[in-house]
Design an enzyme around this catalytic site. Structure first.
Site, PDB file in Angstrom:
ATOM      1  N   LYS A  64      34.534  24.807  43.891  1.00 39.95           N
ATOM      2  CA  LYS A  64      34.019  25.772  43.467  1.00 39.95           C
ATOM      3  C   LYS A  64      33.050  26.140  42.385  1.00 39.95           C
ATOM      4  CE  LYS A  64      34.808  27.017  38.690  1.00 39.95           C
ATOM      5  NZ  LYS A  64      35.772  27.218  37.753  1.00 39.95           N
ATOM      6  N   ASP A  82      36.616  31.465  41.890  1.00 41.57           N
ATOM      7  CA  ASP A  82      37.414  31.328  40.707  1.00 41.57           C
ATOM      8  C   ASP A  82      38.517  31.779  40.462  1.00 41.57           C
ATOM      9  OD1 ASP A  82      36.599  33.507  40.131  1.00 41.57           O
ATOM     10  OD2 ASP A  82      35.083  33.040  38.238  1.00 41.57           O
TER      11      ASP A  82
END
Ligand code: SF4
Length: 155
Positions: A64, A82
């Site tokens: 991420k 996320d």
């Protein structure tokens, strides 16, 4: 106090931790920031590297964060997944996935590459403002008509 990797690399995590606490970051993030700063100095001449493979090698940097850096700092097309992106994309039916990795892969197939960076922000914003984790506000959501989860909840 500290403004570049050299400054952070000289610190101990315990010194840094009080400064980042108000951002919701704790001791493990302090350790990662110091370790990453040292790795940047030792391996990358004090600069943040610009490829996914190099970024995920840095301490505390996962898929991420690497994708956030690529999209926002380097202008390289990437979709960072996320918790908000994961939830909203799967509720909306943009993905049907059980993991962030699989969600990312499916979003990459569905969203035009030139919109990847923006789509990440759109999905996060929608998740924060309307499509909350516990109580999504489907009745006022402009996407209700298009959303399988919204239809199931209040269609
Ligand atoms: S309709 Fe409901 S579940 Fe679907 S995106 Fe909107 S808030 Fe989320």
């Amino acid at each position: 106090m500290a403004s570049d990797p050299a400054d952070f690399a000289r610190m101990q995590p315990e010194e840094l931790e009080p400064w980042i606490r108000s951002c919701g970051l704790g001791p493990s993030k302090a350790r990662s920031i110091v370790a990453t700063s040292r790795a940047l100095l030792e391996q990358h001449g004090g600069k943040v590297p610009g490829t996914f493979e190099q970024l995920i090698e840095l301490p505390g940097v996962g898929r991420k964060t690497a994708n956030v850096m690529l999209a926002n700092a380097f202008g390289t097309p990437a979709i960072a997944v996320d918790t908000h992106v994961f939830r909203v994309a799967n509720r909306l039916g943009l993905a049907a996935a059980r993991t962030p990795e699989s969600t990312e892969e499916q979003l990459r197939r569905r969203i035009p590459v030139e919109l990847w960076g923006q789509a990440h922000h759109w999905l996060i914003h929608h998740g924060r403002e309307i499509c909350h984790a516990r109580n999504p506000e489907c009745s006022r959501c402009p996407l209700l008509r298009l959303c399988p989860e919204g239809q199931r909840r209040c269609g």
